[in-house]
Enzyme design. Structure first.
Site, PDB file in Angstrom:
ATOM      1  N   ARG A 148       0.818  -1.213   0.000  1.00 51.81           N
ATOM      2  CA  ARG A 148       0.000   0.000   0.000  1.00 51.81           C
ATOM      3  C   ARG A 148       0.856   1.268   0.000  1.00 51.81           C
ATOM      4  O   ARG A 148       0.408   2.324   0.431  1.00 51.81           O
ATOM      5  CB  ARG A 148      -0.916   0.002   1.222  1.00 51.81           C
TER       6      ARG A 148
ATOM      7  N   CYS B 180      -0.894  14.493 -15.259  1.00 54.15           N
ATOM      8  CA  CYS B 180      -0.560  13.533 -16.318  1.00 54.15           C
ATOM      9  C   CYS B 180       0.087  12.303 -15.686  1.00 54.15           C
ATOM     10  O   CYS B 180      -0.332  11.177 -15.930  1.00 54.15           O
ATOM     11  CB  CYS B 180       0.369  14.170 -17.336  1.00 54.15           C
TER      12      CYS B 180
ATOM     13  N   ARG C 247      -1.214   8.717 -17.089  1.00 50.59           N
ATOM     14  CA  ARG C 247      -2.433   8.538 -17.891  1.00 50.59           C
ATOM     15  C   ARG C 247      -2.317   9.228 -19.246  1.00 50.59           C
ATOM     16  O   ARG C 247      -2.963   8.829 -20.221  1.00 50.59           O
ATOM     17  CB  ARG C 247      -3.645   9.058 -17.124  1.00 50.59           C
TER      18      ARG C 247
END
Length: 279
Positions: A135, A154, A181
């Site tokens: 995590r 981005c 992304r």
């Protein structure tokens, strides 16, 4: 004894060539037009060198300064401009503010009760106390804040992983994976690779770990149509071995590094290639 020769790696150039050759024509928010593929991954062994693109000169000062700015948690472009870095100028508002962009989300993610979460400090603490955790993650993609940002993230999400020591006296190895992304291959991605590689080195030093790999994962991976000539020039060049990164001191915390703490040696590179930024 001479240091072993560093290998020549071409992950970035292979990626660029793949998108330039196999990408599809696609529209975009800026109206420029792109050649794009969806989904790509590159892996860089940080023990082989610092992954700073060599087929064109990359402005290292901007990379280091921007990362230090992210780590302050600031949303002000003035901090960058005072240090001679202008890469955020196109998006800054008149007062210099950029809204709750990367550093704000990293250091001060807002909670419903009016508090804030310092994701970076949590990462450092978890790496030190629970290195096997799955995590160890930082997200800049805060859906509630996206409309307030001058530019939506981005490079949006990254995770750390510690491989345990394999023998007595060894240290664990720290790797980092980034999900980006939206990837401007010619202008943006060389900065992003080097920035997160640098952050991995800094985290490793602070947590008494060795460095492992940096893994870059992209979503919409694109070359803007007004970068095609520059891409052809860059792909005509042979890459050099990556340079080496040296951190000249170990400050008390991750947030106390200064620009002069970093030295990149043996950076052999081809000349810079200019290209317009799509805003």
């Amino acid at each position: 004894m001479n240091a072993p020769a560093r290998p020549v790696r071409s992950q970035y150039e292979d990626f660029m060539r793949h998108v330039y050759t196999h990408g599809v024509a696609k529209g975009d928010r800026t109206g420029t037009g792109t050649r794009s593929v969806f989904g790509y991954q590159m892996r860089f062994d940080l023990n082989e060198g610092f992954p700073l693109v060599t087929t064109k000169k990359v402005h290292l000062k901007s990379i280091i300064t921007e990362l230090l700015w992210f780590l302050t948690g600031s949303s002000s472009n003035h901090w960058l401009k005072e240090r001679g870095v202008t890469i955020w100028d196109e998006w800054a508002r008149e007062d210099g503010d950029l809204g709750p962009v990367y550093g704000v989300q990293w250091r001060s993610w807002p909670t419903p009760d009016g508090g804030h979460i310092d994701q970076i400090s949590q990462v450092v603490e978890t790496l030190r106390t629970h290195p096997d955790s799955r995590r160890i993650i930082v997200s800049a993609w805060n859906v509630a804040d996206l409309d307030k940002m001058a530019l939506m993230p981005c490079h949006a999400f990254f995770q750390f992983y510690v491989a345990p020591p394999q023998a007595a006296g060894e240290r664990g190895k720290l790797s980092c994976q980034l999900y980006q992304r939206s990837a401007d291959i010619f202008l943006g991605v060389p900065f992003n690779i080097a920035s997160y590689a640098l952050l991995t080195h800094m985290m490793a030093q602070q947590c008494n770990l060795e460095v492992g790999d940096f893994i870059w994962t992209g979503g919409d991976c694109h070359i803007y149509s007004n970068h095609f000539e520059q891409v052809e020039l860059q792909l005509s060049r042979a890459p050099h071995p990556y340079p080496t990164l040296h951190i000249l001191r170990r400050p008390d915390s991750l947030f106390d590094y200064r620009f002069e703490d970093f030295e990149v040696r043996d950076y052999a590179h081809h000349p810079a290639i200019k290209a317009p930024v799509a805003v």
